[in-house]
Enzyme design. Structure first.
Site, PDB file in Angstrom:
ATOM      1  NE  ARG A  24      -4.311  -1.367   0.315  1.00  0.00           N
ATOM      2  CZ  ARG A  24      -5.373  -1.362   1.101  1.00  0.00           C
ATOM      3  NH1 ARG A  24      -5.520  -0.426   1.993  1.00  0.00           N
ATOM      4  NH2 ARG A  24      -6.292  -2.282   0.965  1.00  0.00           N
ATOM      5  NE  ARG A  28      -7.501   5.696   2.187  1.00  0.00           N
ATOM      6  CZ  ARG A  28      -8.381   4.820   2.655  1.00  0.00           C
ATOM      7  NH1 ARG A  28      -9.659   5.098   2.616  1.00  0.00           N
ATOM      8  NH2 ARG A  28      -7.976   3.689   3.184  1.00  0.00           N
ATOM      9  NE  ARG A  37     -10.377   7.714  -2.992  1.00  0.00           N
ATOM     10  CZ  ARG A  37     -11.677   7.953  -2.888  1.00  0.00           C
ATOM     11  NH1 ARG A  37     -12.239   8.918  -3.578  1.00  0.00           N
ATOM     12  NH2 ARG A  37     -12.432   7.217  -2.095  1.00  0.00           N
ATOM     13  CG  ASP A  73      -8.873  -3.286  -4.445  1.00  0.00           C
ATOM     14  OD1 ASP A  73      -8.372  -2.594  -3.543  1.00  0.00           O
ATOM     15  OD2 ASP A  73      -9.600  -4.273  -4.209  1.00  0.00           O
ATOM     16  CE1 TYR A 150     -13.008  -7.292   1.480  1.00  0.00           C
ATOM     17  CE2 TYR A 150     -11.206  -8.682   0.716  1.00  0.00           C
ATOM     18  CZ  TYR A 150     -11.654  -7.603   1.453  1.00  0.00           C
ATOM     19  OH  TYR A 150     -10.779  -6.841   2.157  1.00  0.00           O
TER      20      TYR A 150
HETATM   21  O1  CP3 Z   1       0.208  -1.513  -2.518  1.00  0.00           O
HETATM   22  C1  CP3 Z   1      -0.104  -0.600  -3.313  1.00  0.00           C
HETATM   23  O2  CP3 Z   1       0.299   0.570  -3.198  1.00  0.00           O
HETATM   24  C2  CP3 Z   1      -0.932  -0.955  -4.523  1.00  0.00           C
HETATM   25  C3  CP3 Z   1      -2.313  -0.697  -4.383  1.00  0.00           C
HETATM   26  C4  CP3 Z   1      -3.244  -1.645  -3.663  1.00  0.00           C
HETATM   27  C5  CP3 Z   1      -4.538  -1.233  -3.250  1.00  0.00           C
HETATM   28  N1  CP3 Z   1      -5.219  -2.317  -2.825  1.00  0.00           N
HETATM   29  C6  CP3 Z   1      -5.026   0.133  -3.338  1.00  0.00           C
HETATM   30  C7  CP3 Z   1      -6.165   0.542  -2.509  1.00  0.00           C
HETATM   31  C8  CP3 Z   1      -3.138  -3.004  -3.377  1.00  0.00           C
HETATM   32  C9  CP3 Z   1      -1.953  -3.932  -3.553  1.00  0.00           C
HETATM   33  C10 CP3 Z   1      -4.413  -3.406  -2.867  1.00  0.00           C
HETATM   34  C11 CP3 Z   1      -4.739  -4.795  -2.515  1.00  0.00           C
HETATM   35  C12 CP3 Z   1      -5.895  -5.049  -1.652  1.00  0.00           C
HETATM   36  N2  CP3 Z   1      -7.162  -4.544  -1.748  1.00  0.00           N
HETATM   37  C13 CP3 Z   1      -5.893  -5.985  -0.613  1.00  0.00           C
HETATM   38  C14 CP3 Z   1      -4.722  -6.856  -0.254  1.00  0.00           C
HETATM   39  C15 CP3 Z   1      -3.736  -6.057   0.486  1.00  0.00           C
HETATM   40  C16 CP3 Z   1      -4.048  -5.948   1.927  1.00  0.00           C
HETATM   41  O3  CP3 Z   1      -4.100  -4.811   2.409  1.00  0.00           O
HETATM   42  O4  CP3 Z   1      -4.180  -7.002   2.569  1.00  0.00           O
HETATM   43  C17 CP3 Z   1      -7.171  -5.993  -0.029  1.00  0.00           C
HETATM   44  C18 CP3 Z   1      -7.628  -6.818   1.148  1.00  0.00           C
HETATM   45  C19 CP3 Z   1      -7.971  -5.080  -0.769  1.00  0.00           C
HETATM   46  C20 CP3 Z   1      -9.404  -4.778  -0.577  1.00  0.00           C
HETATM   47  C21 CP3 Z   1      -9.627  -3.367  -0.245  1.00  0.00           C
HETATM   48  N3  CP3 Z   1      -9.423  -2.316  -1.121  1.00  0.00           N
HETATM   49  C22 CP3 Z   1     -10.045  -2.812   0.998  1.00  0.00           C
HETATM   50  C23 CP3 Z   1     -10.343  -3.619   2.237  1.00  0.00           C
HETATM   51  C24 CP3 Z   1     -10.115  -1.426   0.827  1.00  0.00           C
HETATM   52  C25 CP3 Z   1     -10.578  -0.408   1.817  1.00  0.00           C
HETATM   53  C26 CP3 Z   1      -9.486  -0.204   2.792  1.00  0.00           C
HETATM   54  C27 CP3 Z   1      -9.429   1.191   3.278  1.00  0.00           C
HETATM   55  O5  CP3 Z   1      -8.385   1.502   3.882  1.00  0.00           O
HETATM   56  O6  CP3 Z   1     -10.375   1.979   3.083  1.00  0.00           O
HETATM   57  C28 CP3 Z   1      -9.675  -1.122  -0.477  1.00  0.00           C
HETATM   58  C29 CP3 Z   1      -9.541   0.213  -1.091  1.00  0.00           C
HETATM   59  C30 CP3 Z   1      -8.174   0.611  -1.512  1.00  0.00           C
HETATM   60  N4  CP3 Z   1      -7.321  -0.174  -2.219  1.00  0.00           N
HETATM   61  C31 CP3 Z   1      -7.583   1.895  -1.310  1.00  0.00           C
HETATM   62  C32 CP3 Z   1      -6.332   1.849  -1.961  1.00  0.00           C
HETATM   63  C33 CP3 Z   1      -5.332   2.972  -2.100  1.00  0.00           C
HETATM   64  C34 CP3 Z   1      -8.218   3.084  -0.614  1.00  0.00           C
HETATM   65  C35 CP3 Z   1      -9.107   3.717  -1.627  1.00  0.00           C
HETATM   66  C36 CP3 Z   1      -9.410   5.152  -1.355  1.00  0.00           C
HETATM   67  O7  CP3 Z   1     -10.424   5.401  -0.680  1.00  0.00           O
HETATM   68  O8  CP3 Z   1      -8.683   6.019  -1.854  1.00  0.00           O
END
Ligand code: CP3
Length: 351
Positions: A24, A28, A37, A73, A150
């Site tokens: 990640r 944000r 964003r 994602d 999910y």
């Molecule tokens: O690592 C990176 O920088 C690459 C980007 C990346 C995102 N999601 C961007 C994201 C990666 C590798 C993921 C994978 C992902 N997505 C996982 C596996 C990684 C982990 O954390 O275990 C999972 C479980 C998800 C599912 C997911 N996507 C969730 C649970 C959420 C909400 C989490 C939150 O903090 O709100 C997301 C959204 C998400 N994916 C965001 C980002 C930058 C936030 C989106 C936003 O509101 O801007």
């Protein structure tokens, strides 16, 4: 050399200093991300290759990390399977048609990467051009268990009751779902590799909800099929199973070139249990980044010391960066990893 560190470490070759990237790393906590964003919702960002590429590059320019990870994602390929996905404000992902029965599973399509996620592949092509060899690009996918959780729960979950209920009550339906997801993950990752991803990571973020015997029976076989199918693709595969320190031996059995570990186990113990014939990635507690810089530095030294200069360590967090993380602490972390792991003689000069 910087451009080579990460891929060399994946292959357990000597490096000039320990490569570091952060799960990640785009997101944000970074003002540059928030600026974009505020104009677009998250899914629009993922589906617009130019924006996804730009956001992927932000941490490369700002943090000095040794690898880029595609901005996307794990849930994106589910849409092509027939899943109705939304990222609701302050709620995270929501699936409006959760999978609960044999009929639901039968309706799911197996995707074709070029047709169903063309925007992901295009972002990869743009990134390879723009990175121009500066650092390698990592693609990724969710693992079948995490994706299934999910799909069945309809979103994030605390106790995975519906998911486990289906697994135990209707194992044949569970197995069919895992089969389809396994096919999807293989196709999705092969598509990314064809488009130019130089390594891929499989995220099993929520598999720690299971104990070892359920992992072995319901998750290990499909995860192993993924790792076996990717063996001849010519790129290293990182297998990250979060909260799985009670079953690292089983994660290793499922496979991967690099095993990602969280912070709930010491890196030296983890590496011994996994075996030194695997590379290892990890494992700083992401909340350490809220501590004062001298504490961050101490913890970096501790992890490096546990890695013991052995080739095949990639520094990372034990899970993703949190959104309020101070950016200057993240920069300090990357600097500390490079500074305290510097091995000037590693590339050939006499020591
Ligand atoms: O690592 C990176 O920088 C690459 C980007 C990346 C995102 N999601 C961007 C994201 C990666 C590798 C993921 C994978 C992902 N997505 C996982 C596996 C990684 C982990 O954390 O275990 C999972 C479980 C998800 C599912 C997911 N996507 C969730 C649970 C959420 C909400 C989490 C939150 O903090 O709100 C997301 C959204 C998400 N994916 C965001 C980002 C930058 C936030 C989106 C936003 O509101 O801007």
């Amino acid at each position: 050399m910087k451009s080579e560190r990460f891929l060399r470490a994946c292959k357990r070759q000597q490096v000039d200093c320990t490569p570091v990237w952060l799960m990640r790393q785009a997101g944000r906590y970074m003002e540059e991300y928030m600026e974009i964003r505020r104009k677009y919702d998250f899914l629009t960002m993922c589906k617009t290759p130019e924006i996804a590429a730009e956001v992927t590059l932000q941490p490369i320019n700002k943090l000095g990390v040794d690898a880029a990870i595609l901005f996307a994602d794990i849930l994106l390929p589910l849409e092509g399977m027939g899943i109705d996905l939304e990222f609701a404000k302050n709620e995270g992902p929501v699936i409006h048609n959760p999978i609960r029965s044999a009929a639901d599973v039968d309706k799911l399509r197996v995707i074709e990467a070029e047709e169903d996620v063309p925007y992901v592949l295009e972002a990869i092509r743009i990134l390879r051009r723009e990175l121009n060899g500066r650092v390698p690009l990592i693609g990724f996918s969710g693992a079948p268990f995490t994706l299934a959780s999910y799909m069945i729960e309809g979103g994030g979950s605390r106790n995975y009751v519906e998911c486990k209920r289906l697994m135990w009550q209707a194992p044949d339906v569970w197995n069919r779902l895992m089969e389809k997801l396994t096919d999807v993950v293989i196709e999705y990752l092969r598509g990314q590799i064809r488009a130019g991803a130089q390594a891929v990571q499989v995220f099993d973020s929520w598999v720690g909800a299971l104990g070892p015997s359920d992992y072995k029976r319901y998750v290990l076989p499909p995860s192993r099929r993924i790792m076996d199918s990717l063996k001849n693709e010519g790129v290293p595969v990182i297998h990250f199973a979060n909260n799985a320190s009670g079953m690292l031996e089983l994660v290793r059995e499922a496979g991967g070139d690099v095993i990602g570990v969280d912070w709930r186990v010491d890196l030296d113990t983890a590496w011994e249990r996994i075996g030194h014939d695997f590379a290892i990635q990890g494992n700083l507690d992401p909340i350490t980044l809220f501590a004062p810089p001298q504490v961050i530095e101490e913890r970096v030294k501790d992890i490096l010391q546990k890695a013991g200069n052995r080739p095949g360590h990639i520094f990372n967090l034990g899970h993703g960066l949190h959104k309020e993380t101070p950016v200057d602490h993240v920069i300090a972390l990357v600097e500390a990893v490079h500074k305290y792991s510097h091995r000037p003689s590693a590339t050939g000069a006499a020591s």
